[in-house]
Design an enzyme around this catalytic site. Sequence first.
Site, PDB file in Angstrom:
ATOM      1  N   ASN A  76     -25.902  -6.428  -3.782  1.00  0.00           N
ATOM      2  CA  ASN A  76     -25.149  -6.460  -2.522  1.00  0.00           C
ATOM      3  C   ASN A  76     -25.742  -7.453  -1.536  1.00  0.00           C
ATOM      4  O   ASN A  76     -25.030  -8.233  -0.901  1.00  0.00           O
ATOM      5  CB  ASN A  76     -25.143  -5.068  -1.884  1.00  0.00           C
ATOM      6  N   ASP A 111     -23.855   4.328  -5.091  1.00  0.00           N
ATOM      7  CA  ASP A 111     -24.028   3.926  -6.496  1.00  0.00           C
ATOM      8  C   ASP A 111     -24.478   5.114  -7.346  1.00  0.00           C
ATOM      9  O   ASP A 111     -25.184   4.953  -8.335  1.00  0.00           O
ATOM     10  CB  ASP A 111     -25.035   2.778  -6.606  1.00  0.00           C
TER      11      ASP A 111
END
Length: 207
Positions: A76, A111
Amino acid sequence: MTIPPHIVSVFIGLVLATGWALHASRLYRRLDRSRHDPLTGLWTRDGWTRRAERTIARHPRAAVLLADLDGFKPVNDVHGHAAGDAVLAAAGERLTAWCGTHGVAGRLGGDEFVAVIDDDARLDDRLADLAKLLRQPVEHQGVTLTVSASIGAARLAALTEPTLSSALTAADQAMYRVKGRARRGRLLLAPAFAALRSLPQRMRLAA
């Protein structure tokens, strides 16, 4: 021609029943969509929990697992949220394929993923297969993205209290033990890598 009142009443009743059936059908579809994660297509916490409860009620040899992606934050940070979404979507697809018809997969958020399978006979081998699946690279806009996963699992039959809540707690503890071992391994390797980087290039090549 005058239509008898009882025929009119029946017709109005059919119209109302059809209207309510359509309304209920639309409401169910909206509710069903709200229980699916829009990014991965997996069940969200509520939807997954309902199905997991049914699975463990029918299958005393069921097992529950939690999986947390390792290395997701750097993806990310370096490549952006679209790249992170691509990794999450791929993880969801792979987890669904891994569960097949014998399990139910879900995404708890971020996640972190969850699954229940109806038979734990080959659990250790299957967990190794899942870890390998989740380590496979993801191609996104010409960039190869790689993460791994810490996976913890609990067999319902091995628990003192064979409930979904107890299984999730045990799987969570197992997952963090795996994550701790991986972190300690990285910490032990880091000084060696740092020392290697500090060597002159000729010595590194010779090594």
